[in-house]
Design an enzyme around this catalytic site. Structure first.
Site, mmCIF file in Angstrom:
data_model
loop_
_atom_site.group_PDB
_atom_site.id
_atom_site.type_symbol
_atom_site.label_atom_id
_atom_site.label_comp_id
_atom_site.label_asym_id
_atom_site.label_seq_id
_atom_site.Cartn_x
_atom_site.Cartn_y
_atom_site.Cartn_z
ATOM 1 N N TRP A 84 48.637 43.088 13.767
ATOM 2 C CA TRP A 84 48.991 43.655 15.100
ATOM 3 C C TRP A 84 48.170 42.732 16.265
ATOM 4 O O TRP A 84 47.416 43.516 17.016
ATOM 5 C CB TRP A 84 48.910 45.354 15.377
ATOM 6 N N ASP A 177 58.250 39.544 20.263
ATOM 7 C CA ASP A 177 58.574 38.112 19.633
ATOM 8 C C ASP A 177 57.934 36.997 20.298
ATOM 9 O O ASP A 177 58.754 36.669 21.525
ATOM 10 C CB ASP A 177 59.886 37.908 19.112
ATOM 11 N N ARG A 206 46.704 30.982 5.619
ATOM 12 C CA ARG A 206 47.679 32.057 5.027
ATOM 13 C C ARG A 206 48.681 32.112 6.320
ATOM 14 O O ARG A 206 48.305 32.755 7.119
ATOM 15 C CB ARG A 206 47.527 32.998 4.277
ATOM 16 N N ASP A 208 51.634 33.905 8.233
ATOM 17 C CA ASP A 208 52.389 35.156 8.280
ATOM 18 C C ASP A 208 53.921 34.936 8.836
ATOM 19 O O ASP A 208 54.119 34.108 9.562
ATOM 20 C CB ASP A 208 51.725 36.319 8.986
ATOM 21 N N GLU A 232 54.297 32.559 4.117
ATOM 22 C CA GLU A 232 54.899 33.778 3.604
ATOM 23 C C GLU A 232 56.401 33.607 4.062
ATOM 24 O O GLU A 232 56.786 33.866 5.304
ATOM 25 C CB GLU A 232 54.126 34.985 4.042
ATOM 26 N N GLY A 236 63.932 36.595 -1.769
ATOM 27 C CA GLY A 236 64.001 36.524 -3.145
ATOM 28 C C GLY A 236 64.743 35.076 -3.597
ATOM 29 O O GLY A 236 64.614 34.759 -4.677
ATOM 30 N N ARG A 347 46.616 49.968 -0.321
ATOM 31 C CA ARG A 347 45.488 49.249 0.477
ATOM 32 C C ARG A 347 44.272 50.149 0.198
ATOM 33 O O ARG A 347 43.646 50.427 1.223
ATOM 34 C CB ARG A 347 45.674 48.912 1.767
HETATM 35 C C1 ABC Z 1 54.169 49.448 8.956
HETATM 36 C C2 ABC Z 1 54.190 50.587 7.848
HETATM 37 C C3 ABC Z 1 55.106 50.414 6.913
HETATM 38 C C4 ABC Z 1 56.596 50.634 7.764
HETATM 39 C C5 ABC Z 1 56.564 49.523 8.749
HETATM 40 C C6 ABC Z 1 57.810 49.595 9.487
HETATM 41 O O1 ABC Z 1 55.477 49.493 9.404
HETATM 42 O O2 ABC Z 1 52.934 50.150 7.430
HETATM 43 O O3 ABC Z 1 55.182 51.642 5.942
HETATM 44 O O4 ABC Z 1 57.532 50.543 6.535
HETATM 45 C C7 ABC Z 1 52.130 44.500 9.091
HETATM 46 C C8 ABC Z 1 51.303 45.667 8.483
HETATM 47 C C9 ABC Z 1 52.315 46.838 7.699
HETATM 48 C C10 ABC Z 1 53.255 47.136 9.049
HETATM 49 C C11 ABC Z 1 53.913 46.015 9.448
HETATM 50 C C12 ABC Z 1 54.630 46.589 10.708
HETATM 51 O O5 ABC Z 1 52.860 45.156 10.037
HETATM 52 O O6 ABC Z 1 50.645 44.915 7.189
HETATM 53 O O7 ABC Z 1 51.558 47.682 7.356
HETATM 54 O O8 ABC Z 1 53.997 48.109 8.256
HETATM 55 O O9 ABC Z 1 53.877 47.170 11.704
HETATM 56 C C13 ABC Z 1 54.144 40.172 6.781
HETATM 57 C C14 ABC Z 1 52.875 40.626 6.337
HETATM 58 C C15 ABC Z 1 52.780 42.386 6.629
HETATM 59 C C16 ABC Z 1 52.646 42.437 8.097
HETATM 60 C C17 ABC Z 1 53.880 41.567 8.694
HETATM 61 C C18 ABC Z 1 53.808 41.730 10.133
HETATM 62 C C19 ABC Z 1 54.541 40.509 8.317
HETATM 63 O O10 ABC Z 1 52.941 40.329 4.918
HETATM 64 O O11 ABC Z 1 51.469 42.634 5.918
HETATM 65 O O12 ABC Z 1 53.036 43.887 8.230
HETATM 66 O O13 ABC Z 1 52.751 41.085 10.739
HETATM 67 C C20 ABC Z 1 59.400 41.265 6.467
HETATM 68 C C21 ABC Z 1 58.997 40.022 7.057
HETATM 69 C C22 ABC Z 1 57.473 39.653 6.418
HETATM 70 C C23 ABC Z 1 56.831 40.726 6.623
HETATM 71 C C24 ABC Z 1 57.312 42.244 5.958
HETATM 72 C C25 ABC Z 1 56.406 43.229 5.948
HETATM 73 O O14 ABC Z 1 58.448 42.373 6.518
HETATM 74 O O15 ABC Z 1 60.091 38.939 6.985
HETATM 75 O O16 ABC Z 1 56.942 38.527 7.050
HETATM 76 N N1 ABC Z 1 55.510 40.529 6.068
HETATM 77 C C26 ABC Z 1 63.799 41.703 3.223
HETATM 78 C C27 ABC Z 1 63.638 40.760 4.330
HETATM 79 C C28 ABC Z 1 62.364 40.377 4.629
HETATM 80 C C29 ABC Z 1 61.291 41.518 4.976
HETATM 81 C C30 ABC Z 1 61.497 42.515 3.880
HETATM 82 C C31 ABC Z 1 60.646 43.726 4.323
HETATM 83 O O17 ABC Z 1 62.858 42.906 3.532
HETATM 84 O O18 ABC Z 1 64.422 39.777 3.866
HETATM 85 O O19 ABC Z 1 62.059 39.394 5.638
HETATM 86 O O20 ABC Z 1 59.992 41.157 5.349
HETATM 87 O O21 ABC Z 1 61.070 44.617 5.234
HETATM 88 C C32 ABC Z 1 64.405 40.833 -1.777
HETATM 89 C C33 ABC Z 1 65.130 40.029 -0.944
HETATM 90 C C34 ABC Z 1 64.313 40.212 0.234
HETATM 91 C C35 ABC Z 1 64.063 41.385 0.943
HETATM 92 C C36 ABC Z 1 63.307 41.890 -0.270
HETATM 93 C C37 ABC Z 1 62.868 43.623 0.187
HETATM 94 O O22 ABC Z 1 64.176 42.177 -1.205
HETATM 95 O O23 ABC Z 1 65.408 38.824 -1.294
HETATM 96 O O24 ABC Z 1 65.075 39.080 1.144
HETATM 97 O O25 ABC Z 1 63.105 41.398 1.982
HETATM 98 O O26 ABC Z 1 65.280 41.043 -3.032
HETATM 99 CA CA CA Z 2 60.188 34.775 16.149
#
Ligand code: ABC
Ligand code: CA
Length: 477
Positions: A84, A177, A206, A208, A232, A236, A347
């Site tokens: 964040w 954004d 790495r 994000d 990242e 899939g 975590r």
């Molecule tokens: C917090 C809470 C969660 C709550 C969420 C809304 O808010 O902890 O419980 O559900 C950081 C924190 C998280 C936090 C978030 C938001 O911020 O670590 O704890 O979650 O406040 C990266 C990082 C990740 C980080 C962020 C934000 C980005 O690794 O740790 O989160 O800086 C998307 C993004 C991806 C991101 C991920 C968390 O969300 O693209 O960059 N990770 C689909 C979409 C994906 C999407 C995914 C999850 O859903 O295509 O783009 O990722 O929402 C496959 C499909 C995929 C599909 C998956 C689920 O299934 O092929 O396309 O992904 O089969």
């Molecule tokens: Ca963007």
């Protein structure tokens, strides 16, 4: 290090806040459900580098380091994970000082280790969602109309324009954004990453949320970083991700393989054909599969161990990511048998484990990394050759990546001993082999073939005995 050097690395991923406290004598509770800072620091990480190196990992991926928004009483908790961002030009003081971070990198280098830093470019965070107005607390991004895309949520992941220009997060914590189309924003980010890498002497980055920024933003950013970058692209579909390897950065995480392993090694009655399909699809789609980042767990997904309790299945899943081409990434806690489910449960604080180096999986990772090192030492082409499947049935795969042959199985620890005839090994006749998991000796027949014994559902991994290095030291070449 650069992309080429990255091929020989083995990476251990940590969440700094959860990995190690500054004082090794201190013990603090850490309830993952609370989603608050638990006290891990860069100093603590520095103190525990030998614990990581003891398993044979040479690279540590640390969670994001920059200053984050300070939120309390939020439904999503605090910014302990580091994603964040508030001000990219300040450090997150919860994890220590500039001197502490430099000291971590310096000490790692003295031990022959490397630090990979996690960087977030796509967004900053706010609790104001649609009412967000940037100000000087956001460092360089303080002009709302210039520096940010106008507010809208990413809702439809099939709409790429929306994925790139709308906001992630939710009404609790919105991820404002950043306008990565604006030339001044672009140059701010490029200058920032160049300085960040050189100031702290980071070895790799790495990146994000790569899919949330236009593809042609990345090449200049990566070249400004001047070190290996792994992106990242959370998806899939190998075709979708491969486009980023062609247009954005050479290395991306291997989500297709992750999903295949997660679903085929989670029970003893699944077919392993899904893994073979994923490997084949990857070979077709990616320009270079040897730069993919392979993993079975990370901080965003339920730990593999949360739904698979059989140690044999756990070991086989790991053997796949070490057995095929690519760079292995292991998420902290796996070596201690942690079983946390979906974020935030995955975590856990590692200090609660006592950093037990006697754990079975700790030893297993030591073995896996030693096999990898032995293969790299034995063969100048190990880092760049691809794996082929030389034997396959529903529950066994024979993976050949010269000079290593890995047999993985999902028959589970209760499986009876079985034999597998292995042909097309690439070995000449009368080659002495060692299964370095069971420390059993084999000799190839006049065709270079041999019959392997699979016990207790464990993987079997064969190296020419002359190339096994210090593994299974009771068996001599
Ligand atoms: C917090 C809470 C969660 C709550 C969420 C809304 O808010 O902890 O419980 O559900 C950081 C924190 C998280 C936090 C978030 C938001 O911020 O670590 O704890 O979650 O406040 C990266 C990082 C990740 C980080 C962020 C934000 C980005 O690794 O740790 O989160 O800086 C998307 C993004 C991806 C991101 C991920 C968390 O969300 O693209 O960059 N990770 C689909 C979409 C994906 C999407 C995914 C999850 O859903 O295509 O783009 O990722 O929402 C496959 C499909 C995929 C599909 C998956 C689920 O299934 O092929 O396309 O992904 O089969
Ligand atoms: Ca963007």
């Amino acid at each position: 290090f650069d992309d080429n050097a990255a091929r020989s690395k083995s990476v251990y991923q940590i969440v700094t806040d959860r990995f190690a406290l500054t004082s090794t004598t201190e013990s603090r509770t850490c309830n993952t459900d609370d989603k608050v800072y638990c006290g891990g620091t860069w100093k603590g990480t520095e103190e525990k580098l030998d614990y990581i190196r003891g398993m044979g990992f040479d690279t540590v991926w640390i969670s994001p380091i920059v200053q984050n928004i300070n939120v309390t009483n939020n439904k999503l908790g605090e910014a302990y994970h580091g994603y964040w961002t508030q001000d990219i030009n300040e450090l997150n003081s919860h994890f220590g000082t500039e001197a502490d971070l430099k000291s971590l990198v310096d000490t790692a280098h003295k031990k022959g280790m490397y630090i990979m830093v996690d960087v977030v470019v796509n967004h900053v965070a706010t609790t104001q969602a649609g009412n967000f107005a940037a100000d000087s607390t956001y460092g360089p991004f303080n002009v709302t109309s210039r520096d940010f895309h106008s507010f809208c949520w990413v809702k439809d992941y099939t709409n790429q324009t929306q994925v790139e220009t709308c906001w992630l997060g939710d009404e609790n914590v919105a991820l404002a954004d950043v306008n990565t189309e604006d030339t001044s924003v672009v140059s701010t980010y490029n200058t920032w990453i160049k300085n960040l890498v050189s100031t702290y002497a980071f070895d790799a980055i790495r990146i994000d949320t790569v899919k949330h920024v236009r593809q042609n933003f990345w090449p200049d950013f990566v070249s400004a970083a001047g070190v290996h970058a792994v992106g990242e692209v959370l998806d899939g579909d190998p075709a979708y991700i491969a486009a980023y390897q062609n247009k954005s950065m050479n290395s991306v995480f291997n989500y297709p393989l992750y999903y295949a392993i997660d679903s085929s090694f989670n029970s003893t009655d699944k077919s392993l054909s899904e893994v073979v399909s994923a490997l084949n699809a990857n070979k077709q789609q990616f320009r270079d599969t040897t730069l993919l980042g392979n993993f079975v767990s990370n901080h965003d997904n339920p730990r593999f161990e949360s739904h698979v309790s059989d140690t044999a299945l756990r070991k086989n899943a790991v053997a796949v990511i070490y057995g095929v081409e690519g760079i292995p990434y292991v998420y902290y806690g796996q070596e201690q048998g942690y079983t946390g489910g979906a974020d935030p449960a995955n975590r856990e604080a590692l200090w609660l484990s006592g950093y037990d180096e006697g754990k079975d999986m700790y030893t297993y990772f030591t073995t896996m990394n030693a096999i990898r090192s032995a293969a790299i030492n034995a063969s100048s082409t190990y880092n760049t050759n691809q794996a082929t499947i030389i034997g396959q049935d529903d529950h066994n795969l024979v993976i050949r990546k010269d000079p290593v042959i890995s047999i993985v199985t999902n028959r589970g620890s209760k499986a009876a001993t079985s034999s597998l005839s292995i042909t097309n090994t690439g070995f000449t006749s009368a080659t002495e082999l060692t299964d370095v998991i069971s420390c059993t000796a084999y000799t190839t027949d006049n065709k270079g073939a041999f019959t392997a014994s699979i016990k207790s559902g464990l993987p079997a991994i064969f190296l020419p005995t002359s190339q096994k290095g210090t593994l299974c030291s009771n068996i001599t070449a």
